[in-house]
Design a protein around this motif. Sequence first.
Motif, PDB file in Angstrom:
ATOM      1  N   GLY A   1       0.588   0.058  -4.593  1.00  0.00           N
ATOM      2  CA  GLY A   1      -0.541   0.681  -4.241  1.00  0.00           C
ATOM      3  C   GLY A   1      -1.593   1.088  -5.077  1.00  0.00           C
ATOM      4  O   GLY A   1      -2.554   0.829  -5.226  1.00  0.00           O
ATOM      5  N   GLU A   2      -0.941   1.622  -6.191  1.00  0.00           N
ATOM      6  CA  GLU A   2      -1.805   2.254  -7.496  1.00  0.00           C
ATOM      7  C   GLU A   2      -2.430   1.244  -8.165  1.00  0.00           C
ATOM      8  O   GLU A   2      -3.496   1.243  -8.640  1.00  0.00           O
ATOM      9  CB  GLU A   2      -0.830   3.360  -8.185  1.00  0.00           C
ATOM     10  N   THR A   3      -1.785   0.152  -8.300  1.00  0.00           N
ATOM     11  CA  THR A   3      -2.189  -1.098  -9.189  1.00  0.00           C
ATOM     12  C   THR A   3      -3.066  -2.058  -8.440  1.00  0.00           C
ATOM     13  O   THR A   3      -3.739  -2.758  -8.700  1.00  0.00           O
ATOM     14  CB  THR A   3      -1.151  -1.799  -9.561  1.00  0.00           C
ATOM     15  N   GLY A   4      -2.894  -1.830  -6.961  1.00  0.00           N
ATOM     16  CA  GLY A   4      -3.753  -2.551  -6.229  1.00  0.00           C
ATOM     17  C   GLY A   4      -3.165  -3.954  -5.988  1.00  0.00           C
ATOM     18  O   GLY A   4      -3.807  -4.730  -5.294  1.00  0.00           O
ATOM     19  N   ILE A   5      -1.904  -4.195  -6.297  1.00  0.00           N
ATOM     20  CA  ILE A   5      -1.329  -5.637  -6.030  1.00  0.00           C
ATOM     21  C   ILE A   5      -0.510  -5.989  -4.981  1.00  0.00           C
ATOM     22  O   ILE A   5      -0.318  -7.181  -4.449  1.00  0.00           O
ATOM     23  CB  ILE A   5      -0.311  -5.966  -7.239  1.00  0.00           C
ATOM     24  N   PHE A   6      -0.575  -4.822  -3.817  1.00  0.00           N
ATOM     25  CA  PHE A   6       0.182  -4.818  -2.675  1.00  0.00           C
ATOM     26  C   PHE A   6      -0.557  -4.007  -1.763  1.00  0.00           C
ATOM     27  O   PHE A   6      -0.822  -2.638  -1.793  1.00  0.00           O
ATOM     28  CB  PHE A   6       1.561  -4.485  -2.975  1.00  0.00           C
ATOM     29  N   THR A   7      -0.470  -4.504  -0.396  1.00  0.00           N
ATOM     30  CA  THR A   7      -0.984  -3.765   0.468  1.00  0.00           C
ATOM     31  C   THR A   7      -0.064  -4.191   1.856  1.00  0.00           C
ATOM     32  O   THR A   7       0.328  -5.130   1.921  1.00  0.00           O
ATOM     33  CB  THR A   7      -2.458  -4.166   1.027  1.00  0.00           C
ATOM     34  N   PRO A   8       0.067  -3.014   2.725  1.00  0.00           N
ATOM     35  CA  PRO A   8       1.092  -3.114   3.835  1.00  0.00           C
ATOM     36  C   PRO A   8       0.130  -3.379   5.092  1.00  0.00           C
ATOM     37  O   PRO A   8       0.500  -3.085   6.313  1.00  0.00           O
ATOM     38  CB  PRO A   8       1.721  -1.635   3.990  1.00  0.00           C
ATOM     39  N   MET A   9      -1.160  -3.324   4.858  1.00  0.00           N
ATOM     40  CA  MET A   9      -2.094  -3.467   6.187  1.00  0.00           C
ATOM     41  C   MET A   9      -3.470  -4.360   5.824  1.00  0.00           C
ATOM     42  O   MET A   9      -4.540  -4.111   6.128  1.00  0.00           O
ATOM     43  CB  MET A   9      -2.784  -1.791   6.309  1.00  0.00           C
ATOM     44  N   HIS A  10      -2.999  -5.659   5.377  1.00  0.00           N
ATOM     45  CA  HIS A  10      -3.842  -6.641   5.622  1.00  0.00           C
ATOM     46  C   HIS A  10      -3.842  -7.116   7.055  1.00  0.00           C
ATOM     47  O   HIS A  10      -3.070  -7.797   7.696  1.00  0.00           O
ATOM     48  CB  HIS A  10      -3.378  -7.873   4.837  1.00  0.00           C
TER      49      HIS A  10
END
Length: 356
Positions: free
Chosen positions: A338-347
Amino acid sequence: MDSLALFCTASLLAGGVYWFVFLLGAAERKGKRAVHLSGGSISADKVRDNYKQYSSFFRRPKEIETADKVPAFVDTFYNLVTDIYEWGWGQSFHFSPAVDGKSHRDATRVHEEMVADLLGIRAGDRVLDAGCGVGGPMRAIAKHSGANVVGITINEYQVSRARLHNRKAGLETQCEVVCGNFLEMPFAENSFDGAYSIEATCHAPKLEEVYSEIFRVLKPGSMYVSYEWVTTELYREDDAEHVEVIQGIERGDALPGLRSYSEIAEIARKVGFEVVKEKDLAKPPAGPWWARLKMGRIAYWRNHILVTVLAWLGIAPKGVVDVHEMLFKTADYLSRGGETGIFTPMHMILCRKPKS
C-alpha cells in the motif's frame, strides 16, 4: 504483607488475567473470544500439520501447476484463519479506505454500502455475494438495500459462522448462505438481480472462470461489481523488492497469483460483460487503507502473547501460533504494498450483463 493486602493483590492479578484472556481483543470483535480460537473444521490436533501443508503449497504461488487443488487449499486457509480474522479484525474480511472522522467499522460499512448503491438494488431483489466469508458485507448490504442476499463460500466453517451471525442480527430470512465453489455454483441461470464480490475472486486460479459463472447466474440487464486485489501500474517485475512484497501477499493470503489491474476489464469483456466503470478506490483522495494494519502492531504483539499462552495451556491448538505469525508477516507485506502503491485490494470494476 497482611492478609488484606494479599487478597487485594491476588484479586487485582486475577482480574487482570481475566480481562487479558476473556475480554481483550479488537473493539470490532463480535462473538469470538481468544479462548475459542480454533482451526475451523480442522480438528485441534491437525491444525499445525494443515498449516505446514498450506505453507508448502503456497510457497511459490505463480509456479503452482495443480490449479485444480487450489480450491481445497483455499478452504484449508480459511479453516486456519477465520477465527483469528473474526477475533482480531471483525466480521468483514476486507479492507476499506480510511475516512476522516469515522471509525474503522463505519468506514467498512460505507465501503460495503457503496456496493448496493453501485448495483442499484432494491428491497426484494435477489443478490449474489460470491465469496461471502462469515457474512459481514452481506448483512450490511441487506440492511442498507432491503435486498435478499445469497452468499456462497467454499468453507463449511464460515457457513456455520455466517448463519449464526445472521440469526443474531435477525436477518436469517433475508440472508442465505450456501457452501460451494464459486467456480461451479449450484444456482440456475438468470436467477439473480445483481451480484458482487468483495476481495474474493483473487482466490480463483483463472478469473474468467468465476466471472463466467457470475455472468451465467445473473439476469440479463443486471449489474455485477467486484473489488479486486491487483498489482498497479507502479509494479515492476524487475524490481526485487516489488517481487518480494507481492509474493509475500500471495503466500499469506492463499492467492494462486495476483493479476495486473490491466487484465481485469479485458477478462470481464471476454466472458460477455459490458464494463460500465473501473476505478482504483484506493487512490487519493481516499485515505490509506493500510493505516489500520500499521496501527495494529501493538495489538498484534499483545494478541500473539495471548495466543502463545493459550496454546501452551492447551486451550488453543498449537498451530494457531504459526498461523498468527504468518498473518502478521503478511500484514507487513500488505502495508508495504500500500505504501509503495504497487498493490491495491480495491480495484473496482462495475459490469452489466447485456439485455440480449
